[in-house]
Design a protein around this motif. Structure first.
Motif, PDB file in Angstrom:
ATOM      1  N   LEU A 139       2.464   8.678   2.749  1.00 44.54           N
ATOM      2  CA  LEU A 139       3.069   7.664   3.831  1.00 44.54           C
ATOM      3  C   LEU A 139       4.319   8.293   4.441  1.00 44.54           C
ATOM      4  O   LEU A 139       5.451   8.431   3.642  1.00 44.54           O
ATOM      5  N   CYS A 184       3.930  10.167  -2.156  1.00 45.37           N
ATOM      6  CA  CYS A 184       3.871   8.717  -1.165  1.00 45.37           C
ATOM      7  C   CYS A 184       3.062   9.655  -0.059  1.00 45.37           C
ATOM      8  O   CYS A 184       4.127  10.519   0.301  1.00 45.37           O
ATOM      9  N   ALA A 227       0.954  -1.196   0.045  1.00 47.07           N
ATOM     10  CA  ALA A 227       0.058  -0.391   0.113  1.00 47.07           C
ATOM     11  C   ALA A 227       0.855   1.401   0.201  1.00 47.07           C
ATOM     12  O   ALA A 227       1.963   1.165   0.752  1.00 47.07           O
ATOM     13  N   HIS A 228       0.145   2.284  -0.910  1.00 45.11           N
ATOM     14  CA  HIS A 228       0.633   3.079  -0.824  1.00 45.11           C
ATOM     15  C   HIS A 228      -0.562   4.695  -0.824  1.00 45.11           C
ATOM     16  O   HIS A 228      -1.449   4.143  -1.308  1.00 45.11           O
ATOM     17  N   ASN A 229      -0.438   5.416  -1.224  1.00 44.67           N
ATOM     18  CA  ASN A 229      -0.887   6.722  -1.816  1.00 44.67           C
ATOM     19  C   ASN A 229      -0.107   7.803  -2.468  1.00 44.67           C
ATOM     20  O   ASN A 229       1.152   7.715  -2.757  1.00 44.67           O
ATOM     21  N   MET A 250      10.644   9.064  -1.608  1.00 43.59           N
ATOM     22  CA  MET A 250       9.506   8.108  -2.662  1.00 43.59           C
ATOM     23  C   MET A 250       8.527   9.830  -2.956  1.00 43.59           C
ATOM     24  O   MET A 250       7.622   9.671  -2.113  1.00 43.59           O
ATOM     25  N   HIS A 296       7.292   6.782   3.667  1.00 40.93           N
ATOM     26  CA  HIS A 296       7.789   6.745   2.417  1.00 40.93           C
ATOM     27  C   HIS A 296       8.382   7.777   2.156  1.00 40.93           C
ATOM     28  O   HIS A 296       9.576   8.305   1.112  1.00 40.93           O
TER      29      HIS A 296
END
Ligand code: C2O
Ligand code: CU
Length: 490
Positions: free
Chosen positions: A456, A454, A395-397, A464, A459
């Motif tokens: 999160l 991302c 999972a990421h966003n 990221m 991350h």
């Protein structure tokens, strides 16, 4: 005085049971709802000679916060206070000037998440504020009504700064917009949801924020910095502005009796009309505004419930109680919810729109770590582009500064109605693929990048993240891809 003591004793024993009986990351549904929900104060402003509304925000260390009654958490960080910040409220068309002073022992920044503004005012990793220094961005608000927010964005240190308490809401009203409940703290209620791990003595250990796959997933929920909260409501309709300001945790929010409520806005503005739901999913950085209806004398708990198919997301979604809502014995009538809210219906991608692809792996985007001296993407001003986000792992966003986007589809299917409005952050479950229709703004500056990343925070801090600039259409090929002397953070 006596009553206060009794209350805190009751809370203390409830907290004691919880801390003793609950394993880390296992969720918590055994709350007693003993503490009145704290409502962050509205920031005061002064109007300068140029008509600008001036707000002063000071980042402060050394806060003393009583999260668990009777136990003082030392050294929380806050903005104009010991934990979190005041709520800034302004209207479309306002010129605002922020005075941001850093009293922390280390460099930080303050980013306006969800705000359309020139990149140099954005408060991203390039707009560092050294200890003791003051930064004074200004801009004119020109975007739909929304619930934006602010938080530090220092390269590699965002998770820690946010976790310690630096975050606040920035509400934008649109005088031409529909009439929604908007009396702050009465029928317009902010809900800043965060998960923490508190030690038995009440202290806030920060060790886990930069460890593990997702960073810290806490077992204690704070709403507006309040542990175990209740809220008294006095009107039939109440608008809630839900912000997930957690480092990594994803929530599925609804009421314990599964009643229907109406989502009215997403991250970046209003929906076309109310979207009835009984649960909404919200990942870090996202905002959801919803209106709920209450009947006199009732109580109902707002909670978070993990997906029935837990494995689907590959990130823990534990069960938590968030807030008990207590309706007064008599409720003031509210205006009915308008049938249209001003958002435009989902637009289709125009033929020939440029598509860019972003593959998310463990903590890289397109196999690259963030480099503050590298411009990754050059975008012509005003462009409408398709950004395809392909999550190849867990999972990421994905959050994009400055823009508003629509989710065209996720894994080939259109998003649920409540996510179909303008957004700036999208959740990507394990191996999910999203196509976004991204509307870029008009502030050209070939040397000052905006970020995409991302949200999160572990991350993001690991790299990221990428950088894009907005430039005069037609000049793309001439834009340098490096930022000369672009300060790498030490
Ligand atoms: Cu909420 Cu780039 O951040
Ligand atoms: Cu991620």
């Amino acid at each position: 005085m006596k009553r206060r003591n009794l209350l805190s004793l009751a809370a203390l024993s409830a907290a004691g049971t919880f801390l003793g009986g609950c394993s880390r990351g296992g969720g918590n549904t055994g709350l007693a709802f003993t503490n009145r929900l704290r409502i962050p104060p509205l920031a005061t402003s002064q109007t300068g000679a140029d008509g600008a509304k001036r707000f002063a925000l000071t980042l402060l260390p050394g806060g003393r916060s009583e999260f668990l009654p009777g136990r003082i958490t030392m050294n929380t960080w806050g903005i104009n206070g010991p934990y979190l910040g005041p709520t800034v409220r302004a209207a479309r068309g306002d010129k605002v000037r922020m005075t941001v002073t850093n009293r922390l022992p280390e460099t930080s920044t303050l980013h306006w998440h969800g705000m359309r503004l020139p990149a140099r005012m954005d408060g991203g990793p390039h707009q560092m504020i050294e200890p003791g220094a003051t930064w004074t961005p200004e801009w004119t608000i020109d975007q739909p009504a929304t619930t934006a927010w602010f938080h530090p964005h220092l390269h590699e240190r965002t998770a820690l700064h946010v976790y310690r308490g630096l975050a606040g809401l920035f509400l934008i009203d649109d005088p031409a917009g529909p009439r929604l409940p908007s009396r702050y703290g009465v029928d317009d209620i902010p809900l800043i949801v965060q998960d923490k791990n508190l030690d038995d003595d009440g202290s806030l250990p920060t060790g886990g924020v930069d460890e593990g796959t997702f960073g810290l997933l806490g077992n204690t929920i704070l709403v507006n910095g309040t542990y175990d909260p209740f809220l008294e409501v006095t009107t039939e309709l109440v608008r809630f502005r839900l912000l997930n300001a957690s480092n990594a945790r994803v929530y599925r929010v609804g009421f314990a009796d599964n009643r229907t409520f109406d989502v009215v806005a997403g991250d970046a503005g209003p929906l076309p009309g109310p979207a009835p739901v009984d649960r909404v999913k919200i990942s870090p950085g996202e905002r959801i505004e919803f209106v709920a209806r209450f009947t006199a004398g009732e109580t109902v708990v707002l909670n978070s419930r993990g997906e029935p198919e837990k494995a689907a997301n590959d990130i823990e979604e534990d069960d938590f109680d968030l807030l008990k809502v207590v309706a007064a014995g008599r409720l003031a009538p509210s205006d009915p919810l308008p049938a249209t809210l001003g958002g435009t219906a989902t637009v289709a991608a125009p033929a020939g729109a440029r598509t860019r692809r972003f593959a998310l792996s463990g903590s890289e985007i397109n196999d690259k770590d963030m480099d503050m001296t590298r411009i990754d993407e050059v975008v012509p001003a005003g462009a409408l582009e398709i950004w395809e986000i392909d999550n190849t792992t867990y999972a990421h966003n994905f959050h994009i500064h400055e823009v508003a986007f629509r989710i065209l589809d996720i894994n080939g299917a259109p998003p649920p109605a409540y996510q179909a409005g303008p957004k700036d952050t999208v959740f990507l479950a394990k191996k999910a693929k999203a196509r976004l229709l991204v509307q870029f703004g008009e502030f050209v500056d070939p040397a000052a990048p905006y970020m995409y990343h991302c949200h999160l925070l572990r991350h993001e801090d690991k790299g990221m993240m990428g950088q894009f600039v907005i430039v005069e259409p037609g000049s793309e090929d001439r834009i340098p891809r490096t930022i000369p002397g672009g300060h790498a953070h030490n």
